[in-house]
Design a protein around this motif. Structure first.
Motif, short mmCIF file in Angstrom:
data_model
loop_
_atom_site.label_atom_id
_atom_site.label_comp_id
_atom_site.label_asym_id
_atom_site.label_seq_id
_atom_site.Cartn_x
_atom_site.Cartn_y
_atom_site.Cartn_z
N TYR A 203 0.82 -1.21 0.00
CA TYR A 203 0.00 0.00 0.00
C TYR A 203 0.86 1.26 0.00
CZ TYR A 203 0.46 -0.57 5.10
OH TYR A 203 0.93 -0.75 6.37
N LYS A 210 0.30 6.76 -6.73
CA LYS A 210 -0.70 7.82 -6.85
C LYS A 210 -0.04 9.18 -6.99
CE LYS A 210 -4.12 5.85 -3.72
NZ LYS A 210 -4.62 6.00 -2.34
N LEU A 212 1.64 10.72 -4.50
CA LEU A 212 1.59 11.50 -3.26
C LEU A 212 3.00 11.95 -2.89
CD1 LEU A 212 -0.86 9.47 -1.00
CD2 LEU A 212 -1.37 11.27 -2.61
N LYS A 216 4.01 12.98 3.00
CA LYS A 216 2.61 12.66 3.26
C LYS A 216 2.42 11.14 3.37
CE LYS A 216 -1.97 14.07 2.04
NZ LYS A 216 -2.89 14.60 1.06
N LYS A 220 0.83 9.81 6.71
CA LYS A 220 -0.53 9.30 6.62
C LYS A 220 -0.58 7.77 6.49
CE LYS A 220 -4.72 9.88 3.89
NZ LYS A 220 -5.32 10.55 2.74
N HIS A 221 0.29 7.22 5.66
CA HIS A 221 0.17 5.79 5.38
C HIS A 221 1.06 4.91 6.23
CE1 HIS A 221 -2.55 5.78 1.91
NE2 HIS A 221 -2.07 7.00 1.68
N ASN A 225 0.45 2.60 10.87
CA ASN A 225 0.66 1.16 10.83
C ASN A 225 1.93 0.78 11.55
OD1 ASN A 225 -1.50 -0.14 9.08
ND2 ASN A 225 -0.90 1.64 7.87
N ASN B 105 -4.32 0.33 2.21
CA ASN B 105 -3.91 0.54 3.59
C ASN B 105 -5.02 0.08 4.54
OD1 ASN B 105 -3.14 1.56 6.06
ND2 ASN B 105 -2.21 3.39 5.19
N LEU B 108 -7.01 2.85 6.80
CA LEU B 108 -7.72 4.02 6.27
C LEU B 108 -8.97 3.56 5.51
CD1 LEU B 108 -4.70 6.05 4.84
CD2 LEU B 108 -5.90 6.46 6.97
N ASN B 112 -11.25 7.61 1.81
CA ASN B 112 -10.03 8.38 2.05
C ASN B 112 -8.95 8.02 1.02
OD1 ASN B 112 -7.74 9.55 3.12
ND2 ASN B 112 -8.30 9.12 5.24
N GLN B 113 -8.77 6.73 0.79
CA GLN B 113 -7.71 6.31 -0.13
C GLN B 113 -8.05 6.62 -1.58
OE1 GLN B 113 -5.65 2.54 0.91
NE2 GLN B 113 -7.17 2.37 2.54
N LEU B 114 -9.35 6.61 -1.89
CA LEU B 114 -9.75 6.91 -3.27
C LEU B 114 -9.53 8.38 -3.61
CD1 LEU B 114 -13.07 4.93 -3.64
CD2 LEU B 114 -11.23 4.92 -5.31
N GLU B 116 -7.57 10.70 -2.04
CA GLU B 116 -6.34 11.43 -1.71
C GLU B 116 -5.52 11.76 -2.96
OE1 GLU B 116 -3.71 9.28 0.82
OE2 GLU B 116 -3.80 7.46 -0.38
N GLY B 117 -5.56 10.86 -3.96
CA GLY B 117 -4.79 11.12 -5.17
C GLY B 117 -5.31 12.33 -5.92
N TYR B 152 -13.61 -0.01 5.67
CA TYR B 152 -12.18 -0.32 5.62
C TYR B 152 -11.93 -1.50 4.68
CZ TYR B 152 -11.59 2.81 9.57
OH TYR B 152 -11.57 3.92 10.37
#
Lengths: 310, 330, 319
Positions: A203, A210, A212, A216, A220-221, A225, B105, B108, B112-114, B116-117, B152
């Motif tokens: 991920y 993506k 990013l 970030k 965030k990711h 975790n 992830n 999240l 949110n993940q969709l 953010e990009g 999730y």
């Protein structure tokens, strides 16, 4: 979630029960304990003890009376200081110990995470090696050695910080460093290895794909975790900090609970030993419980699993 | 048709403590608008590395694009700065990874993940991003998108998660979609659904697709052209028809004989013996020599000539040499 | 950065190649199966990688030297552990007393190596006892599975919840301080971590095909555990043992420091450190320096060795 909490709660009460019983029966086994015939204490104390623990009753009745005093949090009188009860000592010492403990754990967590994250982001770089060498050193030097070293350097040789007591923020610096370094090192190492592993996850790659920004992605990711394993060892760390307060308070002459506990051990003041042990255990087990709950809240997978979903 | 991607003589190597691994050793191919190119090969042949290089997602160090160029709409991606490539990732080129179970992830929400990009790349409000995300979920066939946005990843099945990953890749309407083994981790029935989804998306959005796979069955369904990779090289490339009906390279032939086919009955499945060569020390000649049933002395010594059999069909094999044809004939 | 061979390829003119080379070759099957790199066994490979880790090797060398001095160190000095010479109190290091003397005139050099014996003994004994209990308990729990496993794990969960050092202190108060009681007290709850690791490993390995294979040949449970499961779980277990030693050494020093450890005239590093707390003001630094240095250095050595082993024995890192 309710089921999960209930299960943890039952386990917690069971553990406290076991440690309280263990304490009682162990104390009974020692010659010279408050429950024993051959004790050599003075008459006032003896009278106090008889009154509190009903020592003339059969063992089982004594056990129930003791358990009642555990539940009501009334551990009776001290042997060595007849004018005081165990509760007096706890009430006086605990706030100071709690302050030392909380400040240390907060310092340890914040600095440990920062150190670990930077080491992971510079994996195999010079910052990584230095941070980890520092961390292994932190784990390897016992807190009482570090404490004496700090006093020697900062208080005696350079005379920049006070060496003893807990009376002002300046007084708190050395004991906090001495107590926080070990757990900080453990957190830093764990954060680093967990972060490195998290950064290899798919991920994270997806997030890069993506487009990013790197910072970030880390915040965030990766961070949430990566910190999961750190949360799971918080209980153990708290226990370490708590027992650490025994020696730190002894060395820095801080009038906390740890100091009373160590004195009570050396003077074989059994009611104090008993009361403190049970209190400390209950406190720690309670903290472990909170850590478990926090973990359940952080990880969405746990919540659902325990609800019987999926 | 317009060429949108042109890969020329790409070399990628990894520095490991056992030595340098030359994972990709001079790969060239191009891709037209609206086309689906499949890159096929066994695991470790360099197909994923090639795909990751296009997005500059090779971890460096230890990886490194040692040579070659990747032209995307006239710009050489290998020369772009980290920041410039970030503006291309997810916007012009998107990527889908193999395992939908790990590509999202776990902590999240899907929504949110969709979003953010698109929030990163386009100047739009959260509300617009959300609408866009719901549209995308509709497109990939997720029922109840509004509700599911709040959930999730672990609350979805594998096939659903792959649909979400696809929606995530498409949200900025990219021109190129790279799918790295997108169906390998899924059940066979789900695989078919996902492949259909690719077809549908391509029709609706006109996106070009590079499909990385080891499964010729997947390729037969959706690829326009196929590139066969072996030991870091493209050894044969052609249209789907050319590869399936007139394969020239013995490796391609071996691959086709080792998968079950519905159009040829009663034929025995023949596995390819042996294992691919070690890329720590790639062989001098054709890397397939040791396993090749038609190997000649030259094969182990000199890398084969490149032959163009048609406008679209190209192969690297000594069997195309006149002298070899004579010897076989006699 | 193109390798030379690739350039050569392109330079070879196809028409220069002799015609002979285009004859079909007899297929050599052995070539296809040949392995290019020599294969190392798991242990050879691990040792190879451990040797490259300078920190871990430094730790190992230090520990070997320490073990040697723990055995022979006290013999090198003319003084004994308990020998008090009141005229010799608090003497700095000299040719007679290499590490100086303490407040009772005892030789710090002799006492330091004696302390090494105690620390190493406590650490290694604790690790060994943890190992035996943990492997037995975790192995059975993991292998039997089902109800047995869940009951056994519940017990572990409760033990894990008990504050380790508090229980140890309680036991020491009851049993009275001695070397044996310290070891017993340390292992009463110490094996839990080992048991968890072993169980996890066993669970993971239990469903592997080779276990099913030996089961189908009618092998007994005990034999499966001994022959198949244990060798595969050794890596994490060795690491855990290496890391148990410094924990036990720290615990011993900590307890001695609280006055619950080895009693006079014998010495452990914790006792020596506790005795010399006052030196900060008196300036007799050698009394604190040597025990403190050796506790820290020993724990450091075990920690870096454990880390090195962890990396070396991790099958995921094998290439």
């Amino acid at each position: 979630m309710v089921k999960y909490i209930t299960k943890r709660l039952v386990l917690m009460i069971l553990t406290i029960f076991i440690i309280a019983s263990l304490t009682f029966f162990l104390m009974h086994a020692i010659p010279g304990s408050p429950f024993n015939e051959e004790r050599g204490t003075n008459e006032t104390v003896q009278a106090n003890l008889e009154e509190h623990y009903h020592l003339d009753e059969p063992l089982l009745v004594q056990y129930f009376i003791y358990m009642k005093s555990v539940v009501t949090f009334d551990f009776g009188p001290s042997i060595k200081q007849p004018t005081e009860t165990v509760n007096d000592l706890l009430g006086r010492g605990f706030p100071i110990s709690a302050e030392l403990g909380i400040i240390s754990i907060v310092v340890a967590v914040i600095s440990g995470i920062i150190l670990g994250v930077f080491a992971a982001l510079r994996h195999n770089g010079i910052i990584d090696y230095m941070a980890m060498a520092f961390a292994v050193l932190g784990i390897s030097i016992p807190n009482f050695v570090l404490a004496t070293l700090l006093i020697q350097k900062f208080a005696v040789d350079w005379d920049v910080l006070p060496a003893a007591t807990w009376s002002s923020p300046m007084h708190m610096i050395l004991p906090t460093i001495a107590l926080a370094t070990g757990p900080m090192a453990i957190i830093a190492r764990l954060t680093r290895s967990s972060m490195i592993e998290t950064l290899t996850q798919d991920y994270i790659k997806t997030a890069h794909a993506k487009g990013l920004k790197p910072w970030k992605i880390v915040i965030k990711h990766a961070l949430k975790n990566a910190l999961m394993p750190v949360v799971t060892i918080m209980g153990t760390l708290l226990a370490g900090v708590l027992t650490g307060t025994f020696v730190i308070e002894k060395i820095f002459a801080i009038p906390g609970m740890g100091k009373y506990f160590v004195e009570s051990i050396n003077q074989r003041d059994y009611p104090v030993i008993m009361g403190t042990t049970v209190f400390y255990s209950a406190f720690l087990i309670g903290m472990l419980f909170l850590v478990d709950i926090a973990y359940g809240l952080l990880d969405p997978r746990i919540k659902l699993h325990k609800e019987g979903g999926e | 048709m317009e060429k949108i991607l042109e890969v020329n003589d790409l070399h990628v190597s990894f520095q490991t403590y056992g030595g340098e691994v030359k994972a990709v050793r001079g790969v060239s191919f191009d891709l037209h608008k609206g086309e689906t190119l499949a890159i096929v090969g066994e695991s470790g042949c360099g197909k994923s590395v090639t795909a990751n290089s296009i997005m500059k997602l090779i971890p460096s160090p230890p990886g490194k694009i040692a040579n070659g160029s990747i032209y995307f709409k006239g710009r050489d991606l290998t020369r772009l700065s980290e920041k410039a490539i970030r503006d291309i990732r997810g916007v012009d080129i998107s990527m889908i990874f193999q395992d939908p179970m790990t590509a999202l992830n776990p902590t999240l929400t899907i929504g949110n993940q969709l979003t953010e990009g698109i929030k990163q790349h386009q100047n739009i409000t959260s509300k617009e991003a959300k609408t866009k995300a719901i549209d995308m979920l509709n497109l990939v066939g997720i029922p109840n998108p509004e509700e599911r946005m709040k959930q999730y990843p672990h609350q979805f099945s594998g096939g659903m998660r792959q649909r979400i990953v696809i929606a995530m890749a498409l949200i900025c309407e990219p021109e190129l979609l790279i799918a790295d083994e997108p169906t390998t981790a899924l059940d066979v029935t789900i695989q078919a659904q996902i492949l259909q989804l690719f077809n549908k998306i391509q029709q609706e959005t006109g996106v070009s697709i590079i499909l990385i796979t080891h499964d010729l069955g997947v390729v037969a369904k959706i690829a326009d052209r196929i590139a066969v990779m072996y030991a870091g090289k493209v050894i044969e490339v052609g249209t789907r028809k050319e590869i399936f009906y007139t394969p020239q390279h013995p490796y391609t032939q071996g691959l086709l004989n080792s998968v079950p086919r519905l159009d040829k009955r009663k034929e025995k499945l023949v596995p390819i013996d042996g294992t691919p060569p070690d890329l720590f020390a790639p062989p001098q000649g054709c890397p397939f020599t040791a396993r090749c049933p038609k190997a000649m002395e030259v094969c182990g010594k000199v890398y084969p000539i490149h032959s163009e059999l048609s406008n679209t069909h190209e192969v690297d094999c000594w069997l195309q040499d006149e002298r070899a044809k004579q010897h076989i004939a006699t | 950065m193109l390798p030379a061979t690739e350039e050569k390829e392109q330079q070879t003119n196809p028409s220069d190649i002799p015609d002979d080379w285009f004859k079909p070759k007899q297929k050599d099957t052995s070539e296809a199966e040949s392995v290019v790199r020599p294969s190392l066994s798991y242990w050879e490979d691990a040792w190879h990688r451990l040797r490259k880790n300078k920190m871990a090797m430094g730790g190992l060398v230090f520990l070997i030297l320490l073990g040697f001095m723990a055995i022979f160190g006290p013999m090198l000095s003319p003084h004994t552990v308990g020998e008090t010479t009141l005229s010799n109190q608090n003497k700095p290091p000299s040719s007679d007393h290499w590490f100086g003397t303490d407040k009772l005139g005892r030789d710090v050099f002799t006492r330091t190596w004696f302390g090494a014996r105690i620390s190493l003994f406590v650490g290694i004994m604790a690790a060994l006892i943890d190992f035996f209990i943990g492997v037995a308990y975790g192995g059975i729990a993991g292998y039997k599975g089902g109800r047995t496993d869940s009951v056994m794990m519940r017990i572990i969960e409760i033990l894990y919840g008990l504050p380790y050092l508090l229980v140890v202190i309680l036991l020491l108060v009851v049993m009275g301080p001695s070397l044996a009681t310290i070891i017993v007290a340390l292992t009463v709850t110490g094996w839990v971590g080992m048991a968890r690791i072993v169980r996890g490993q066993v669970l993971q390995l239990k469903n592997y095909e080779f276990v099913l294979a030996s089961q189908s040949f009618g092998a007994k449970t005990k034999r499966i555990i001994q022959k198949n499961l244990l060798p595969n779980t050794m890596g994490p277990i060795i690491v855990q043992m290496t890391l148990t030693v410094p924990t036990a050494i720290f615990a011993e020093a900590f307890l001695s420091f609280l006055g619950l450890g080895i009693q006079s005239p014998y010495a452990s590093w914790g006792v020596m450190a506790n005795d010399s707390l006052g030196v900060i003001l008196s300036g007799h630094w050698w009394r604190l320096f040597f025990p403190a240095f050796f506790i820290s250095a020993t724990m450091f050595a075990f920690n870096v060795l454990g880390d090195g082993l962890q990396d070396a024995l991790d099958p995921k890192l094998r290439r």
